[in-house]
Every structure is written in C-alpha cells, then in structure tokens.
Design a protein around this motif. Sequence first.
Motif, PDB file in Angstrom:
ATOM      1  N   SER A   1      -1.254   5.325   4.082  1.00 49.91           N
ATOM      2  CA  SER A   1      -1.519   4.172   3.218  1.00 49.91           C
ATOM      3  C   SER A   1      -0.937   2.893   3.814  1.00 49.91           C
ATOM      4  O   SER A   1      -1.567   1.834   3.753  1.00 49.91           O
TER       5      SER A   1
ATOM      6  N   GLY B   1       0.915  10.834   3.372  1.00 52.61           N
ATOM      7  CA  GLY B   1      -0.045   9.947   2.708  1.00 52.61           C
ATOM      8  C   GLY B   1       0.485   8.530   2.600  1.00 52.61           C
ATOM      9  O   GLY B   1      -0.286   7.562   2.680  1.00 52.61           O
ATOM     10  N   GLN B   2       1.796   8.399   2.411  1.00 53.99           N
ATOM     11  CA  GLN B   2       2.391   7.064   2.348  1.00 53.99           C
ATOM     12  C   GLN B   2       2.290   6.347   3.691  1.00 53.99           C
ATOM     13  O   GLN B   2       1.996   5.151   3.747  1.00 53.99           O
TER      14      GLN B   2
ATOM     15  N   PHE C   1       0.836  -1.210   0.000  1.00 53.66           N
ATOM     16  CA  PHE C   1       0.000   0.000   0.000  1.00 53.66           C
ATOM     17  C   PHE C   1       0.869   1.257   0.000  1.00 53.66           C
ATOM     18  O   PHE C   1       0.582   2.223  -0.710  1.00 53.66           O
ATOM     19  N   ALA C   2       1.959   1.257   0.780  1.00 56.80           N
ATOM     20  CA  ALA C   2       2.846   2.427   0.836  1.00 56.80           C
ATOM     21  C   ALA C   2       3.549   2.638  -0.497  1.00 56.80           C
ATOM     22  O   ALA C   2       3.667   3.777  -0.975  1.00 56.80           O
TER      23      ALA C   2
ATOM     24  N   ALA D   1       1.092   4.003  -3.031  1.00 56.48           N
ATOM     25  CA  ALA D   1       0.837   5.428  -2.786  1.00 56.48           C
ATOM     26  C   ALA D   1       2.002   6.287  -3.264  1.00 56.48           C
ATOM     27  O   ALA D   1       1.797   7.381  -3.803  1.00 56.48           O
TER      28      ALA D   1
ATOM     29  N   GLY E   1      -2.969  -0.358   4.821  1.00 59.54           N
ATOM     30  CA  GLY E   1      -2.563  -1.666   4.300  1.00 59.54           C
ATOM     31  C   GLY E   1      -2.351  -2.678   5.412  1.00 59.54           C
ATOM     32  O   GLY E   1      -2.733  -3.842   5.286  1.00 59.54           O
TER      33      GLY E   1
END
Length: 149
Positions: A108, A104-105, A90-91, A94, A112
Amino acid sequence: MIEQTMTVIAVKGLRGELQAEAKKPCEGCNGRCGSQVFNKLFKTDKKTLWFDFQEAVEVGQKVTLSLDDRNLVAHSFYVYLLPLVAALVFAMFAALVLEIGEGGQILSALLGGIFGALVAKRRVSQFKHEIKLVKIYPISLPLTQIDGD
C-alpha cells in the motif's frame, strides 16, 4: 529571483545555447560539505539551455539570466513531499482501517508513493517558470570586472 551567469557556447540567429559556469566550493568547508560531495558523486555533463534573445550575441559572451522563484516552494512540495505523504497515508489506511498485515502495508505504501508521484508530475507540469534576461555583458570585459569579485 535566482540569478545565474552563463556563457554563450553556440548561436543560431537570435537563439543562443548557454552553459552555466561551475560553482566553486565555499571557503567555509572547502568543498567537503554535503552539497559538494553530492555534486562530485553524481557529476554529469555540463547542462546547457537554449534561449531566445532580442539582439544578436556572440560565442563566448557572458549573460545573466534570472528565474522567478514564486513557484519554487510549491514545486518542491509536490516533487519531494507529496509522494512521501501519500505513501504514509496509504500505509496507515491499510494498517488501521483495512487491518492488512505488514506485507500489504508495504504494498500500500508503494502504491501510495506511485500515486503521489503521478499527482506531483501532473501538478508540476502546470507551473510556468519564467526566465528573464538580466544583462548581456560585452565580450571584451574580463569576468572579474563583470562580477566585481
């Protein structure tokens, strides 16, 4: 198969409450290894397990149970590795695809990890762990004769 000798601490009909015996540290590190330190730091009450027997048992009697370890590796993968891998995926998604900033990472990655934990919880609940009775020891034998140590 993983085997554990346990002691019957309560009986209700053919159902007995079992308590696992405390493991002693090995002689190699004399209790200073990581697993022993972790056990001392997070020591909890002794764990008990209710088990349905086919024959009557008495309080104080020793029994040996075995756990089928076929699903143990898959269980460990889902519980430990899946949330971590999902957080990383997810990171990276992103960062590389959505081109979101560091905050945001991180968010994310958190989402995740939560997603991975939820999937793991669902998958692990489908596993069936089969516990079998290996042996019921007579109550008159001392423990040294049972284990042969």
